[in-house]
Enzyme design. Sequence first.
Site, PDB file in Angstrom:
ATOM      1  N   LYS A 194      57.224 -40.915  40.524  1.00 27.35           N
ATOM      2  CA  LYS A 194      56.688 -39.922  41.526  1.00 27.35           C
ATOM      3  C   LYS A 194      56.180 -38.945  40.588  1.00 27.35           C
ATOM      4  CE  LYS A 194      56.706 -36.579  43.752  1.00 27.35           C
ATOM      5  NZ  LYS A 194      55.691 -35.481  43.616  1.00 27.35           N
ATOM      6  N   GLU A 269      67.045 -33.120  33.816  1.00 33.27           N
ATOM      7  CA  GLU A 269      66.419 -32.205  32.707  1.00 33.27           C
ATOM      8  C   GLU A 269      65.793 -31.005  33.485  1.00 33.27           C
ATOM      9  OE1 GLU A 269      67.204 -32.329  29.568  1.00 33.27           O
ATOM     10  OE2 GLU A 269      67.739 -34.393  29.286  1.00 33.27           O
ATOM     11  N   CYS A 303      59.929 -26.364  29.272  1.00 28.65           N
ATOM     12  CA  CYS A 303      61.341 -25.985  29.619  1.00 28.65           C
ATOM     13  C   CYS A 303      62.221 -25.396  28.608  1.00 28.65           C
ATOM     14  CB  CYS A 303      62.080 -27.266  30.336  1.00 28.65           C
ATOM     15  SG  CYS A 303      61.911 -28.542  28.936  1.00 28.65           S
ATOM     16  N   GLU A 403      63.932 -18.095  34.875  1.00 27.64           N
ATOM     17  CA  GLU A 403      62.844 -18.640  34.202  1.00 27.64           C
ATOM     18  C   GLU A 403      61.298 -18.292  34.689  1.00 27.64           C
ATOM     19  OE1 GLU A 403      62.469 -22.889  34.995  1.00 27.64           O
ATOM     20  OE2 GLU A 403      62.290 -23.324  32.933  1.00 27.64           O
TER      21      GLU A 403
HETATM   22  P1  NAP Z   1      59.689 -29.038  40.362  1.00 30.69           P
HETATM   23  O1  NAP Z   1      58.898 -28.120  41.402  1.00 30.69           O
HETATM   24  O2  NAP Z   1      61.053 -29.355  40.363  1.00 30.69           O
HETATM   25  O3  NAP Z   1      58.839 -30.445  40.441  1.00 30.69           O
HETATM   26  C1  NAP Z   1      59.204 -31.466  39.606  1.00 30.69           C
HETATM   27  C2  NAP Z   1      59.052 -32.786  40.391  1.00 30.69           C
HETATM   28  O4  NAP Z   1      60.039 -32.821  41.591  1.00 30.69           O
HETATM   29  C3  NAP Z   1      57.591 -32.903  40.960  1.00 30.69           C
HETATM   30  O5  NAP Z   1      57.160 -34.224  40.876  1.00 30.69           O
HETATM   31  C4  NAP Z   1      58.042 -32.518  42.416  1.00 30.69           C
HETATM   32  O6  NAP Z   1      56.829 -32.919  43.326  1.00 30.69           O
HETATM   33  C5  NAP Z   1      59.406 -33.141  42.747  1.00 30.69           C
HETATM   34  N1  NAP Z   1      60.084 -32.608  43.904  1.00 30.69           N
HETATM   35  C6  NAP Z   1      59.713 -31.441  44.602  1.00 30.69           C
HETATM   36  N2  NAP Z   1      60.658 -31.375  45.473  1.00 30.69           N
HETATM   37  C7  NAP Z   1      61.320 -32.269  45.539  1.00 30.69           C
HETATM   38  C8  NAP Z   1      62.372 -33.005  46.373  1.00 30.69           C
HETATM   39  N3  NAP Z   1      62.816 -32.168  47.592  1.00 30.69           N
HETATM   40  N4  NAP Z   1      63.015 -34.112  46.005  1.00 30.69           N
HETATM   41  C9  NAP Z   1      62.327 -34.894  45.134  1.00 30.69           C
HETATM   42  N5  NAP Z   1      61.276 -34.581  44.288  1.00 30.69           N
HETATM   43  C10 NAP Z   1      60.970 -33.268  44.698  1.00 30.69           C
HETATM   44  O7  NAP Z   1      59.387 -28.491  39.152  1.00 30.69           O
HETATM   45  P2  NAP Z   1      57.722 -28.246  38.172  1.00 30.69           P
HETATM   46  O8  NAP Z   1      57.475 -26.896  38.768  1.00 30.69           O
HETATM   47  O9  NAP Z   1      56.995 -29.404  38.570  1.00 30.69           O
HETATM   48  O10 NAP Z   1      58.267 -28.308  36.823  1.00 30.69           O
HETATM   49  C11 NAP Z   1      58.648 -26.961  36.199  1.00 30.69           C
HETATM   50  C12 NAP Z   1      60.182 -26.931  35.976  1.00 30.69           C
HETATM   51  O11 NAP Z   1      60.464 -28.047  35.211  1.00 30.69           O
HETATM   52  C13 NAP Z   1      60.608 -25.953  35.129  1.00 30.69           C
HETATM   53  O12 NAP Z   1      61.887 -25.411  35.793  1.00 30.69           O
HETATM   54  C14 NAP Z   1      60.901 -26.267  33.776  1.00 30.69           C
HETATM   55  O13 NAP Z   1      61.966 -25.675  33.250  1.00 30.69           O
HETATM   56  C15 NAP Z   1      61.558 -27.865  34.450  1.00 30.69           C
HETATM   57  N6  NAP Z   1      61.282 -28.763  33.108  1.00 30.69           N
HETATM   58  C16 NAP Z   1      62.634 -29.125  32.547  1.00 30.69           C
HETATM   59  C17 NAP Z   1      62.126 -30.050  31.536  1.00 30.69           C
HETATM   60  C18 NAP Z   1      63.612 -30.680  30.787  1.00 30.69           C
HETATM   61  O14 NAP Z   1      63.359 -31.536  29.972  1.00 30.69           O
HETATM   62  N7  NAP Z   1      64.710 -29.957  30.996  1.00 30.69           N
HETATM   63  C19 NAP Z   1      61.053 -30.534  31.115  1.00 30.69           C
HETATM   64  C20 NAP Z   1      59.889 -29.935  31.758  1.00 30.69           C
HETATM   65  C21 NAP Z   1      60.034 -29.031  32.918  1.00 30.69           C
HETATM   66  P3  NAP Z   1      55.755 -31.951  43.639  1.00 30.69           P
HETATM   67  O15 NAP Z   1      54.853 -31.811  42.446  1.00 30.69           O
HETATM   68  O16 NAP Z   1      54.686 -32.689  44.508  1.00 30.69           O
HETATM   69  O17 NAP Z   1      56.153 -30.743  44.326  1.00 30.69           O
END
Ligand code: NAP
Length: 499
Positions: A194, A269, A303, A403
């Site tokens: 997804k 992650e 991240c 963040e």
């Molecule tokens: P996000 O909003 O958490 O979204 C990540 C993924 O989860 C997207 O595919 C999103 O879909 C999906 N999602 C959202 N709500 C969900 C739910 N209730 N159930 C299941 N899946 C759901 O994060 P983002 O804004 O895309 O990415 C930024 C964040 O990722 C930052 O906090 C960053 O630090 C973190 N990150 C961490 C790492 C690591 O390795 N630790 C690496 C990269 C990024 P939609 O896009 O359709 O909302």
Amino acid sequence: MTTTQPDVAPNEQAQSFLSRDVHHLLIDGQRFAAASGETLTTTNPSTGEVLARFAAGGASDVDRAVLAARKAFNGPWSTWTPYERQALLTRIAQVLDEKFEELIQIEAMDMGAPLSRLRNTKPALMKMLSFFTSQATSISGETLMNGIPGNVTTMTLKAPVGVIGGIIPWNGPLNSQFWIIGAVLASGCTAVLKPASEASLSVLRVAEILLEAGTPAGVINVVTGSGSSAGHALAAHPDVDRIAFTGSTETGRRIIEASTVNIKKLQLELGGKSADIICSDADLDKAVPGAAMGVFANSGQICFAGTRVLVQRPIVEEFTRRLLEFMETLRVGNSLDDNATMGPVISENQLDSVLSYIDIGRNEGAELLMGGQRLGGDFENGYFMQPSVFGGVTNKMRIAREEIFGPVLSIMPFDDVDEAIAIANDSEYGLGGAVWSENLSTALRVVHGVHTGTMWVNCYGYIDPLVGFSGTKLSGYGSKGTTAHMDNYLYTKSVYVQL
Ligand code: NAP
Ligand code: MG
């Protein structure tokens, strides 16, 4: 900072992919519209224009994809030998090598990272594939002694866990999806991916390429759609064995809740607020660009970005002056412009959120030393922001605790190394971090003292699957890389054989 916004267009192959009316779901090797018939759009962050339309998958689409993945898991794929899975990964690496330019153009237009940056990620992608190719033939259990009377031989076997739900963020999906795909193919699992709504296209294109390279239908499926609908359905699905999630800590919490339905194994992650510690004996020729690009790479949307730059008091002035000088060399521009080193942020929402932190920082008493504005003129329709630096930041401020996920760096003075370690540790997160010092014992003291998943010394941001990368505290759990990564895709079976 300089800017550049020339006329740019994607190459023919990327254009041909992007010109499809709707990008469908990819399930069991075939393309399907969402059961609801609904679609979503994704935007080019460099122009603010709609780039493509894709299927808004929901729970019934996830059901269909999980069924396909389960059927594939139980089908002929389960009889593939490790050598056959290894050969498949080798073919995939070859095809990706050939199609890399097309893929990075799609990625650049969908999520805004500049081509110059994406081109530089090719060795990392190839290393990842090489790592998983080697893992396909390296899975092993143990023979164990036992205290059972009689002639009993005991061992452990490793077996693939089954259907993986892979939930991917938007900040670099072209590469990050391979942490899941590589492990799935090396272990013999199957997956439903997804992708993030704001950047689904490189995941959809890669899934087609995997089929072209000989991946059996149903082994890797893609359901696009919103997180609250398709993402939640995957996390809550009773026939998904495991979730591999990278994204925000908040979504991570929801996934944990949804996973209780069948006690799914999870690899999470999550976010970070990493400390980059510059000691007064650091080599500033290296530390200044290193710390700057530890934040401004990918417009701060990484991240493990080292957004809390802790600088030892005697060198704060010199470090700051040299940092601001270095920032003059950053070239902000359209992601397809070969000369750009920094692109836009992903969306208008994200830009608003990042800009709101500029106000928050100022109101908290931090001094904005550079940037802080959205770009206008030729850039006004895109989501461009000046790379920004705050000075005089304390760890109590929200800009030091939350963040921001944008191009905002905070300079925080410290007196001695113990204070730096204490500031670094005063955070909910524990993802990355670095120390710059010419004295190895100082550097190692910091390495041992900081409670975080990954530490760099006199460098920032290397990730090698042979070495790994992981988080602790609110940054989640479940390593990427090393055999620990593969263990997330395998379960252990203890076997007793009475002879
Ligand atoms: P996000 O909003 O958490 O979204 C990540 C993924 O989860 C997207 O595919 C999103 O879909 C999906 N999602 C959202 N709500 C969900 C739910 N209730 N159930 C299941 N899946 C759901 O994060 P983002 O804004 O895309 O990415 C930024 C964040 O990722 C930052 O906090 C960053 O630090 C973190 N990150 C961490 C790492 C690591 O390795 N630790 C690496 C990269 C990024 P939609 O896009 O359709 O909302
Ligand atoms: Mg997009």
